[in-house]
Design a protein around this motif. Structure first.
Motif, mmCIF file in Angstrom:
data_model
loop_
_atom_site.group_PDB
_atom_site.id
_atom_site.type_symbol
_atom_site.label_atom_id
_atom_site.label_comp_id
_atom_site.label_asym_id
_atom_site.label_seq_id
_atom_site.Cartn_x
_atom_site.Cartn_y
_atom_site.Cartn_z
ATOM 1 N N TYR A 1 0.848 -1.190 0.000
ATOM 2 C CA TYR A 1 0.000 0.000 0.000
ATOM 3 C C TYR A 1 0.884 1.240 0.000
ATOM 4 N N GLU A 2 0.664 2.114 -0.980
ATOM 5 C CA GLU A 2 1.522 3.290 -1.110
ATOM 6 C C GLU A 2 0.839 4.572 -0.665
ATOM 7 N N ARG A 3 -0.465 4.533 -0.448
ATOM 8 C CA ARG A 3 -1.205 5.740 -0.121
ATOM 9 C C ARG A 3 -2.499 5.367 0.575
ATOM 10 N N VAL A 4 -3.168 6.365 1.136
ATOM 11 C CA VAL A 4 -4.509 6.141 1.668
ATOM 12 C C VAL A 4 -5.480 6.054 0.492
ATOM 13 N N GLY A 5 -6.351 5.083 0.522
ATOM 14 C CA GLY A 5 -7.333 4.933 -0.548
ATOM 15 C C GLY A 5 -8.660 4.473 0.012
ATOM 16 N N SER A 6 -9.567 4.140 -0.881
ATOM 17 C CA SER A 6 -10.881 3.676 -0.465
ATOM 18 C C SER A 6 -11.267 2.466 -1.297
ATOM 19 N N ASN A 7 -12.459 1.944 -1.063
ATOM 20 C CA ASN A 7 -12.951 0.813 -1.847
ATOM 21 C C ASN A 7 -14.013 1.312 -2.813
ATOM 22 N N TYR A 8 -13.593 1.630 -4.024
ATOM 23 C CA TYR A 8 -14.499 2.118 -5.053
ATOM 24 C C TYR A 8 -14.608 1.106 -6.210
ATOM 25 N N ARG A 9 -14.233 -0.136 -5.958
ATOM 26 C CA ARG A 9 -14.208 -1.122 -7.030
ATOM 27 C C ARG A 9 -15.617 -1.455 -7.534
ATOM 28 N N MET A 10 -15.699 -1.783 -8.815
ATOM 29 C CA MET A 10 -16.936 -2.272 -9.413
ATOM 30 C C MET A 10 -17.022 -3.783 -9.217
ATOM 31 N N PRO A 11 -18.143 -4.311 -8.700
ATOM 32 C CA PRO A 11 -18.302 -5.755 -8.562
ATOM 33 C C PRO A 11 -18.377 -6.441 -9.926
ATOM 34 N N ASP A 12 -17.960 -7.705 -9.953
ATOM 35 C CA ASP A 12 -17.969 -8.467 -11.193
ATOM 36 C C ASP A 12 -19.384 -8.582 -11.773
ATOM 37 N N ILE A 13 -20.390 -8.711 -10.908
ATOM 38 C CA ILE A 13 -21.776 -8.848 -11.383
ATOM 39 C C ILE A 13 -22.204 -7.598 -12.141
ATOM 40 N N VAL A 14 -21.818 -6.431 -11.642
ATOM 41 C CA VAL A 14 -22.144 -5.179 -12.321
ATOM 42 C C VAL A 14 -21.389 -5.086 -13.645
ATOM 43 N N ALA A 15 -20.120 -5.480 -13.633
ATOM 44 C CA ALA A 15 -19.334 -5.462 -14.872
ATOM 45 C C ALA A 15 -19.912 -6.432 -15.900
ATOM 46 N N ALA A 16 -20.517 -7.532 -15.438
ATOM 47 C CA ALA A 16 -21.159 -8.473 -16.359
ATOM 48 C C ALA A 16 -22.270 -7.778 -17.145
ATOM 49 N N LEU A 17 -23.044 -6.939 -16.467
ATOM 50 C CA LEU A 17 -24.067 -6.148 -17.151
ATOM 51 C C LEU A 17 -23.420 -5.134 -18.092
ATOM 52 N N GLY A 18 -22.319 -4.552 -17.654
ATOM 53 C CA GLY A 18 -21.618 -3.600 -18.509
ATOM 54 C C GLY A 18 -21.170 -4.229 -19.815
ATOM 55 N N CYS A 19 -20.684 -5.464 -19.747
ATOM 56 C CA CYS A 19 -20.232 -6.148 -20.966
ATOM 57 C C CYS A 19 -21.386 -6.369 -21.937
ATOM 58 N N SER A 20 -22.516 -6.835 -21.442
ATOM 59 C CA SER A 20 -23.647 -7.099 -22.334
ATOM 60 C C SER A 20 -24.258 -5.801 -22.850
ATOM 61 N N GLN A 21 -24.299 -4.777 -22.023
ATOM 62 C CA GLN A 21 -24.829 -3.490 -22.474
ATOM 63 C C GLN A 21 -23.917 -2.852 -23.518
ATOM 64 N N LEU A 22 -22.598 -3.017 -23.335
ATOM 65 C CA LEU A 22 -21.654 -2.424 -24.279
ATOM 66 C C LEU A 22 -21.816 -3.027 -25.672
ATOM 67 N N GLU A 23 -22.182 -4.292 -25.737
ATOM 68 C CA GLU A 23 -22.357 -4.947 -27.033
ATOM 69 C C GLU A 23 -23.487 -4.331 -27.842
ATOM 70 N N LYS A 24 -24.463 -3.722 -27.173
ATOM 71 C CA LYS A 24 -25.613 -3.157 -27.888
ATOM 72 C C LYS A 24 -25.711 -1.645 -27.764
ATOM 73 N N VAL A 25 -24.649 -0.991 -27.240
ATOM 74 C CA VAL A 25 -24.762 0.434 -26.950
ATOM 75 C C VAL A 25 -24.974 1.264 -28.212
ATOM 76 N N ASP A 26 -24.379 0.883 -29.342
ATOM 77 C CA ASP A 26 -24.590 1.646 -30.572
ATOM 78 C C ASP A 26 -26.049 1.581 -31.016
#
Length: 376
Positions: free
Chosen positions: A227-252
């Motif tokens: 750990y090099e600095r103070v930080g927080s937990n702002y990570r995206m969960p895998d389940i949310v990213a799973a939706l991001g992947c499918s949404q990205l395929e149809k975003v256009d």
């Protein structure tokens, strides 16, 4: 009489369900998993940037971007007041002072001249917002930032896929924040991302979003991490990213659908006096995260809201008051230029129902309700 028309609907299909089931049924890597990596890679490809770092909201994306740029106590950051309050809140959250500049009436984005007037020796960054899905005068603002050696941090939460002079918004400044909140162009419920070509900024953001850790994935490592600095937990969960992947395929396709809905709205309202749809400097660059109209008077807006409500048609004011006039900010001593245009827009704008597969019959119902409200 309408059966009820919502302001937005989330465009889900079986691919979204399949991705979520895949993530859940894997039985591991719910916090940091393969869908996170795939979504980040997909965003990097879409925007043609070196780095896309997912986080848990558009707000934390902005905060991460500000912190990576070293913005903090004693700094001033120029922001619009005509925006969601998160734009200004994140500036305060890192210890800096938001300075409100006015908008220009063509895009509702920051007015470059007002920004120039707000610059002081303490100014460290400019945070323009691409409002409602339309690009602001981002290249003019980039020139101002370059002239004064300021960071340009794009708030592209509402403008996924919009372009300015052929460049995707979010790729023009030093760094940009995206939002995947449920009403956005690409929705995952909640979520966000920071995109940049700057290696140092990306490294800082990657560490800050995960407790300041710079070593390998915590859950795959034998040791406790570095750990090099103070930080927080702002990570995206895998389940949310799973939706991001499918949404990205149809975003256009989603953007194309929104533009077709907007085209119908504009055709139906073209000859209606007293109201003007929000547009972009180049009509082909707007992605219509919101379809917003501006009335000639506040009284007309009140009448239309009443009529649409009677017909069970949703609508919403984005935004009134401007951030500078909210209870959280109305005692702010550090106000920039006059905000006359911000206050005028706040009194007259109204967002109508907008989503990619909004039926033509519903668009006609909304337009008829608006016209009836204007005639009262």
């Amino acid at each position: 009489m309408s059966d009820g028309i919502p302001l937005f609907e989330i465009p889900w299909d079986e691919s979204d369900v399949a991705n979520v089931v895949s993530s859940v049924s894997r039985g591991s890597y719910w916090a940091k998993g393969p869908y996170v990596d795939s979504f980040e890679e997909g965003l990097e490809s879409y925007f043609e940037v070196d780095h896309a770092l997912t986080v848990n909201s558009g707000t934390t994306a902005l905060e991460c971007a500000l912190r990576a740029c070293g913005i903090g106590e004693g700094d001033e950051v120029i922001v619009p007041s005509f925006t969601f309050i998160a734009t200004a809140n994140t500036v305060r959250m890192v210890g800096a002072t938001p300075i409100f500049a006015d908008i220009e009436p063509d895009t509702y984005g920051l007015d470059p001249n007002s920004v120039r007037n707000a610059i002081t020796e303490d100014t460290a960054a400019i945070v323009p917002v691409h409002v409602y899905g339309a690009p602001c005068r981002i290249h003019e603002l980039a020139a101002v930032a370059d002239e004064h050696d300021l960071y340009l941090i794009e708030d592209a939460a509402e403008a996924f896929g919009a372009t300015a002079d052929g460049e995707l918004v979010g790729t023009i400044g030093d760094v940009a924040a995206l939002s995947f909140c449920q009403n956005k162009i690409l929705p995952t419920g909640e979520g966000g991302a920071v995109i940049t070509d700057n290696d140092e900024l990306a490294r800082s953001i990657a560490a800050y979003r995960s407790h300041g850790r710079t070593s390998s994935n915590y859950f795959d490592s034998v040791d406790s991490g570095q750990y090099e600095r103070v930080g927080s937990n702002y990570r995206m969960p895998d389940i949310v990213a799973a939706l991001g992947c499918s949404q990205l395929e149809k975003v256009d396709d989603l953007i194309d659908g929104r533009r077709k809905v907007a085209e119908t709205y504009r055709r139906l309202l073209r000859d209606v006096s007293g109201v003007e749809p929000h547009t972009a400097l180049d009509a082909d660059t707007h992605v219509y995260q919101l379809f917003t109209v501006e009335f000639d008077t506040e009284e007309q807006r009140r009448s239309v809201i009443s009529e649409l409500s009677e017909r069970d048609i949703s609508c919403k004011i984005y935004w009134m008051p401007g951030v500078h006039a909210t209870e959280a900010y109305n005692t702010e001593k550090h106000i920039g230029d006059s905000l006359d245009k911000t206050e005028k827009a706040s009194r007259r704008v109204l967002a109508l129902p907008m989503y990619a597969d909004l039926p033509q019959s519903s668009i006609h119902d909304v337009a008829n309700g608006l016209i009836a409200g204007l005639s009262e």
